[in-house]
Design an enzyme around this catalytic site. Structure first.
Site, PDB file in Angstrom:
ATOM      1  N   LYS A 103       5.471  -8.495 -20.829  1.00 24.04           N
ATOM      2  CA  LYS A 103       6.808  -7.888 -20.746  1.00 24.04           C
ATOM      3  C   LYS A 103       7.086  -7.146 -22.050  1.00 24.04           C
ATOM      4  O   LYS A 103       6.685  -7.603 -23.138  1.00 24.04           O
ATOM      5  CB  LYS A 103       7.856  -9.011 -20.569  1.00 24.04           C
ATOM      6  CG  LYS A 103       9.312  -8.568 -20.756  1.00 24.04           C
ATOM      7  CD  LYS A 103       9.787  -7.652 -19.649  1.00 24.04           C
ATOM      8  CE  LYS A 103      11.211  -7.161 -19.925  1.00 24.04           C
ATOM      9  NZ  LYS A 103      11.636  -6.146 -18.928  1.00 24.04           N
TER      10      LYS A 103
ATOM     11  N   LEU B 199      15.914  -5.862 -21.048  1.00 21.39           N
ATOM     12  CA  LEU B 199      14.858  -6.187 -22.025  1.00 21.39           C
ATOM     13  C   LEU B 199      14.845  -7.661 -22.448  1.00 21.39           C
ATOM     14  O   LEU B 199      14.730  -7.978 -23.641  1.00 21.39           O
ATOM     15  CB  LEU B 199      15.035  -5.304 -23.271  1.00 21.39           C
ATOM     16  CG  LEU B 199      13.950  -4.298 -23.615  1.00 21.39           C
ATOM     17  CD1 LEU B 199      14.327  -3.510 -24.869  1.00 21.39           C
ATOM     18  CD2 LEU B 199      12.612  -4.963 -23.820  1.00 21.39           C
TER      19      LEU B 199
ATOM     20  N   ASN C 106       6.733   1.469 -24.936  1.00 25.22           N
ATOM     21  CA  ASN C 106       7.655   1.819 -23.854  1.00 25.22           C
ATOM     22  C   ASN C 106       8.696   2.807 -24.359  1.00 25.22           C
ATOM     23  O   ASN C 106       9.558   2.463 -25.160  1.00 25.22           O
ATOM     24  CB  ASN C 106       8.318   0.519 -23.359  1.00 25.22           C
ATOM     25  CG  ASN C 106       9.157   0.742 -22.122  1.00 25.22           C
ATOM     26  OD1 ASN C 106       9.374   1.884 -21.706  1.00 25.22           O
ATOM     27  ND2 ASN C 106       9.649  -0.343 -21.554  1.00 25.22           N
TER      28      ASN C 106
ATOM     29  N   CYS D 259      12.734   2.488 -21.314  1.00 23.19           N
ATOM     30  CA  CYS D 259      13.585   1.431 -20.777  1.00 23.19           C
ATOM     31  C   CYS D 259      14.973   2.025 -20.517  1.00 23.19           C
ATOM     32  O   CYS D 259      15.619   2.540 -21.436  1.00 23.19           O
ATOM     33  CB  CYS D 259      13.714   0.249 -21.733  1.00 23.19           C
ATOM     34  SG  CYS D 259      14.828  -1.008 -21.051  1.00 23.19           S
TER      35      CYS D 259
ATOM     36  N   LYS E 126       4.457   4.414 -22.213  1.00 25.88           N
ATOM     37  CA  LYS E 126       5.036   4.246 -20.873  1.00 25.88           C
ATOM     38  C   LYS E 126       6.147   5.269 -20.762  1.00 25.88           C
ATOM     39  O   LYS E 126       7.140   5.229 -21.507  1.00 25.88           O
ATOM     40  CB  LYS E 126       5.579   2.830 -20.724  1.00 25.88           C
ATOM     41  CG  LYS E 126       6.277   2.516 -19.416  1.00 25.88           C
ATOM     42  CD  LYS E 126       5.334   2.386 -18.254  1.00 25.88           C
ATOM     43  CE  LYS E 126       5.999   1.830 -17.001  1.00 25.88           C
ATOM     44  NZ  LYS E 126       6.233   0.363 -17.046  1.00 25.88           N
TER      45      LYS E 126
ATOM     46  N   ASN F 278       7.937   4.801 -15.199  1.00 24.71           N
ATOM     47  CA  ASN F 278       8.835   3.656 -15.249  1.00 24.71           C
ATOM     48  C   ASN F 278       9.803   3.785 -14.082  1.00 24.71           C
ATOM     49  O   ASN F 278       9.756   4.767 -13.319  1.00 24.71           O
ATOM     50  CB  ASN F 278       9.585   3.662 -16.605  1.00 24.71           C
ATOM     51  CG  ASN F 278       9.986   2.275 -17.050  1.00 24.71           C
ATOM     52  OD1 ASN F 278      10.498   1.483 -16.257  1.00 24.71           O
ATOM     53  ND2 ASN F 278       9.744   1.973 -18.315  1.00 24.71           N
TER      54      ASN F 278
ATOM     55  N   GLY G 134       9.883   0.536  -6.543  1.00 23.96           N
ATOM     56  CA  GLY G 134       9.288   0.269  -5.233  1.00 23.96           C
ATOM     57  C   GLY G 134       8.956   1.531  -4.448  1.00 23.96           C
ATOM     58  O   GLY G 134       8.810   2.618  -5.020  1.00 23.96           O
TER      59      GLY G 134
ATOM     60  N   GLY H 151       5.671   1.962  -6.862  1.00 19.88           N
ATOM     61  CA  GLY H 151       5.626   1.800  -5.404  1.00 19.88           C
ATOM     62  C   GLY H 151       4.274   1.463  -4.835  1.00 19.88           C
ATOM     63  O   GLY H 151       3.965   1.832  -3.699  1.00 19.88           O
TER      64      GLY H 151
END
Ligand SMILES: O=C(O)c1[nH]c(=O)[nH]c(=O)c1I
Length: 308
Positions: A44, A72, A124, A127, A161, A190, A218, A247
């Site tokens: 994570k 987060l 990342n 976020c 990311k 993301n 998704g 997805g």
């Protein structure tokens, strides 16, 4: 057929691994991933200090995915530094996701993980759920500045990311910034930030944080993920690897990312909803598709999208 892949010059036994986010915050969850068919153990996103995250309800499963604004939540980067050596036993790449709240935080964490048991560092820039913090990846000047700062040291492969982009000018601008620095991979995409799902019965949003605004995940976002992977594949040199995300629930979804040019794919929402069985199922389904279509190897189908 052979599903093994090389990403950022690191060997992965299969094409399917977990994405940062779902079920990868605690040491128990990471050992579970080590014992699964996930091709890597991805943590994570972590911050300098431990975080509780946003108030609940902050995750809502939807018919075709989910909306979430976790905020987060994580154990703080030193906890992950400490547990990494206990995760090397699974003989699969350890990927640390780093999401500092400032460039200085990212510098401190990246330099620490450069000297750790991590195999790859995923920083990342996307976020969408920390109130008051814009997505770094949508501020091109800050993206450039952050990359200059975090790529100064260490030889472990470092990747970014990215958020979803929706404009060729943005694909090109970001690709040109990435090419200036020793970035070895990107993970795209993301969740789609700041979407809103309303329940007409309760007449309320379905999550509490940020007045219901959260990241959409998704099946809804697969066409956006495929477009971002394919656009960056065409704009970036082959030396920069691409993890496809967004997805992926089936071997067919993974195959679509393969045709779009992904070197490997990360599974988030499906892993959240189905647990670690998803990795072997998706791998087996992908293997069957490759056999049926007479592809001996992942690389024979990679980027093989046939334009009409
Ligand atoms: O809310 C989160 O924790 C979160 N949620 C996302 O959808 N993407 C992210 O990168 C993060 I750090």
């Amino acid at each position: 057929p052979n599903l093994s892949s090389t990403v950022a010059e690191v060997n992965f036994a299969s094409y399917i691994l977990n994405a940062s986010g779902p079920r990868c915050t605690t040491e128990a969850e990471l050992h579970n991933l080590g014992q699964s068919e996930s091709a890597a153990i991805m943590t994570k996103s972590c911050t300098l200090l431990a975080r509780e995250g946003n108030p609940e309800p902050r995750y809502k499963a939807l018919p075709q995915g989910s909306i979430q604004s976790m905020g987060l939540p994580n154990l703080g980067y030193k906890a992950y530094l400490d547990m990494l050596p206990r995760l090397t036993q699974y003989n699969k790449p350890l990927i640390v996701s780093i999401s500092g709240l400032s460039i200085n935080d990212n510098v401190e964490m990246v330099s620490a993980f450069q000297k750790s048991a991590a195999d790859l560092l995923e920083v990342n820039f996307s976020c969408p759920n920390v109130p008051g913090k814009p997505q770094l990846g949508y501020d091109f000047e800050q993206t450039d500045k952050a990359l200059a700062a975090i790529t100064k040291f260490g030889d472990k492969p470092l990747g970014i990311k990215l958020p979803a982009y929706f404009d060729f000018n943005h694909f090109e601008t970001v690709a040109n910034i990435l090419k200036k620095y020793p970035v070895k991979f990107i993970s795209s995409i993301n969740s789609i930030g700041n979407t809103l799902v309303i329940d007409p019965e309760t007449e309320s949003p379905v999550i509490k944080p940020k007045a219901g605004f959260g990241g959409l995940c998704g099946s809804y976002i697969k066409p956006i993920g495929l477009a971002n992977v394919n656009a960056f594949r065409q704009l970036l040199p082959k030396e920069i690897s691409i993890f496809g995300v967004g997805g992926i629930y089936s071997g067919s979804d993974a195959f679509e990312y393969l045709l779009a040019g992904a070197d490997a794919v990360q599974v988030a929402t499906c892993y959240q909803e189905q647990g670690t069985e998803c990795f072997s199922r998706i791998s087996n389904e992908l293997s069957q598709i490759l056999s049926r279509k007479n592809y001996q190897d992942i690389n024979d189908a990679k980027g093989a999208l046939k334009l009409l």
